[in-house]
Design an enzyme around this catalytic site. Sequence first.
Site, PDB file in Angstrom:
ATOM      1  N   CYS A 130       7.754  13.726  27.885  1.00 40.09           N
ATOM      2  CA  CYS A 130       6.338  13.962  28.164  1.00 40.09           C
ATOM      3  C   CYS A 130       5.608  12.681  28.568  1.00 40.09           C
ATOM      4  O   CYS A 130       4.411  12.714  28.878  1.00 40.09           O
ATOM      5  CB  CYS A 130       5.672  14.604  26.952  1.00 40.09           C
ATOM      6  SG  CYS A 130       6.503  16.135  26.459  1.00 40.09           S
ATOM      7  N   LYS A 196       0.176  19.305  17.721  1.00 37.39           N
ATOM      8  CA  LYS A 196       1.361  19.919  18.317  1.00 37.39           C
ATOM      9  C   LYS A 196       2.595  19.385  17.608  1.00 37.39           C
ATOM     10  O   LYS A 196       2.834  18.176  17.573  1.00 37.39           O
ATOM     11  CB  LYS A 196       1.416  19.582  19.807  1.00 37.39           C
ATOM     12  CG  LYS A 196       2.667  20.110  20.482  1.00 37.39           C
ATOM     13  CD  LYS A 196       2.644  19.898  21.974  1.00 37.39           C
ATOM     14  CE  LYS A 196       3.940  20.347  22.596  1.00 37.39           C
ATOM     15  NZ  LYS A 196       3.945  20.164  24.052  1.00 37.39           N
ATOM     16  N   ARG A 206      11.440  25.821  27.421  1.00 40.60           N
ATOM     17  CA  ARG A 206      12.021  24.710  28.196  1.00 40.60           C
ATOM     18  C   ARG A 206      12.885  25.228  29.332  1.00 40.60           C
ATOM     19  O   ARG A 206      13.066  24.543  30.330  1.00 40.60           O
ATOM     20  CB  ARG A 206      12.760  23.749  27.273  1.00 40.60           C
ATOM     21  CG  ARG A 206      11.734  23.022  26.392  1.00 40.60           C
ATOM     22  CD  ARG A 206      12.345  22.065  25.402  1.00 40.60           C
ATOM     23  NE  ARG A 206      11.310  21.553  24.506  1.00 40.60           N
ATOM     24  CZ  ARG A 206      11.548  20.875  23.399  1.00 40.60           C
ATOM     25  NH1 ARG A 206      12.787  20.613  23.061  1.00 40.60           N
ATOM     26  NH2 ARG A 206      10.549  20.448  22.657  1.00 40.60           N
ATOM     27  N   GLU A 234      -5.285  14.034  13.640  1.00 39.06           N
ATOM     28  CA  GLU A 234      -5.120  14.188  15.094  1.00 39.06           C
ATOM     29  C   GLU A 234      -6.306  14.945  15.702  1.00 39.06           C
ATOM     30  O   GLU A 234      -6.827  14.579  16.752  1.00 39.06           O
ATOM     31  CB  GLU A 234      -3.825  14.951  15.400  1.00 39.06           C
ATOM     32  CG  GLU A 234      -2.547  14.144  15.263  1.00 39.06           C
ATOM     33  CD  GLU A 234      -2.311  13.238  16.472  1.00 39.06           C
ATOM     34  OE1 GLU A 234      -3.194  13.133  17.334  1.00 39.06           O
ATOM     35  OE2 GLU A 234      -1.228  12.622  16.538  1.00 39.06           O
ATOM     36  N   LYS A 249      -0.302  24.192  17.451  1.00 38.42           N
ATOM     37  CA  LYS A 249       0.857  24.756  18.127  1.00 38.42           C
ATOM     38  C   LYS A 249       2.143  24.317  17.445  1.00 38.42           C
ATOM     39  O   LYS A 249       2.273  23.124  17.168  1.00 38.42           O
ATOM     40  CB  LYS A 249       0.840  24.259  19.576  1.00 38.42           C
ATOM     41  CG  LYS A 249       2.021  24.653  20.392  1.00 38.42           C
ATOM     42  CD  LYS A 249       1.961  24.002  21.736  1.00 38.42           C
ATOM     43  CE  LYS A 249       3.251  24.297  22.448  1.00 38.42           C
ATOM     44  NZ  LYS A 249       3.447  23.461  23.599  1.00 38.42           N
TER      45      LYS A 249
HETATM   46  C1  PBG Z   1       5.126  20.595  27.383  1.00 34.31           C
HETATM   47  C2  PBG Z   1       4.907  21.846  26.621  1.00 34.31           C
HETATM   48  C3  PBG Z   1       5.799  22.539  25.784  1.00 34.31           C
HETATM   49  C4  PBG Z   1       5.181  23.739  25.443  1.00 34.31           C
HETATM   50  C5  PBG Z   1       3.921  23.729  26.036  1.00 34.31           C
HETATM   51  N1  PBG Z   1       3.765  22.548  26.738  1.00 34.31           N
HETATM   52  C6  PBG Z   1       7.179  22.240  25.387  1.00 34.31           C
HETATM   53  C7  PBG Z   1       7.513  21.024  24.678  1.00 34.31           C
HETATM   54  O1  PBG Z   1       6.669  20.276  24.202  1.00 34.31           O
HETATM   55  O2  PBG Z   1       8.708  20.768  24.630  1.00 34.31           O
HETATM   56  C8  PBG Z   1       5.785  24.823  24.622  1.00 34.31           C
HETATM   57  C9  PBG Z   1       5.286  26.205  24.871  1.00 34.31           C
HETATM   58  C10 PBG Z   1       6.144  27.300  24.374  1.00 34.31           C
HETATM   59  O3  PBG Z   1       7.178  27.097  23.715  1.00 34.31           O
HETATM   60  O4  PBG Z   1       5.767  28.452  24.643  1.00 34.31           O
HETATM   61  N2  PBG Z   1       4.866  19.417  26.758  1.00 34.31           N
END
Ligand code: PBG
Length: 326
Positions: A130, A196, A206, A234, A249
């Site tokens: 990321c 997150k 993914r 956060e 999340k």
């Molecule tokens: C990207 C991102 C992810 C998700 C949303 N944005 C995957 C990750 O961080 O690996 C996950 C969404 C999902 O699992 O539905 N950074």
Amino acid sequence: MSHPATRPRRTRQSDAWRRMVRETRLSPDAFIYPLFAVPGRGVRHAVSSMPGVSQLSVDELVKDAKAVAATGVPAVLLFAAPAQKDARASAALDPKGLAAQAICAIKDACPDLVVWADVCLCGATDHGHCGHVLPGGAIDNDSSVETLAQVALNYARAGADAVAPSDMMDGRVRAMRHLLDREGYATTPIVSYAAKYASSFYGPFREAAESAPAFGDRRSYQMDPANVREALREVLLDLEEGADLVMVKPAGPYLDVIHRVREAVTVPVVAYQVSGEYSLIKAAAERGWIDERAAVLETLTGIRRAGADLIITYYAPEVARWLAGR
Ligand code: PBG
């Protein structure tokens, strides 16, 4: 004869009673539906680990955006998996890149549908992380933040109604707010993926976003599932930096976090029912092991009851249709 003085069952006797005393209600107004853009024309590529979800070329994406809008769901969350991936995430910075094209096309076709653009580097980098990778493999925070802010500006210019940073770098919200304000996008909200977690439930996503890290994992930037005080930290930091909405999340395994965040802030709280949460229900339903509709409504009600104002879910259009009795 002894009898209970208090009988909570009195108000559970009929559907009408249950409706009257119900504390939490679901409405399509609270839903956001994720969409995945891929290059090409006429492409509708089923994501095998997420039955019912497809990677779509921009022309097909527009059709789905229209269908989603017709169900009453007010917003979509856009992810892009460009063909060209490199170390600098150039495709995400390109004003004519896949994400920018998709945002523009959806806004053209459905001006009233709210488009949130996910801002991250993982779908556009060859290593799938990321942020930028330093020699040795560490993820460099500050250079990543600079790039992420440029990506956010690119998406705002393309017409995104909000930018949603999901990278978990420190300080990205402040950098984005600063750049957006300076470049004339002071009215573009930032939806921060504030809490997150480094979750195993992102596995199916993914495949859809083509964003699996080529080496290592995301635990040096995403949160440890064991922590809740850190989630509050956060969230408060992101608000201080200028976030307009904050997200927790995944959703289902983190209801306590949603609840704590809801109590701590006054901004809208978003919860993301992620891919793994979706696929678990789908897989069990396909085997006839669970009543899909009941299970979905129960999970979404639980997420709302915990305190989420808005829910990002792959079930959004389907649930909107169920709620409308269709
Ligand atoms: C990207 C991102 C992810 C998700 C949303 N944005 C995957 C990750 O961080 O690996 C996950 C969404 C999902 O699992 O539905 N950074």
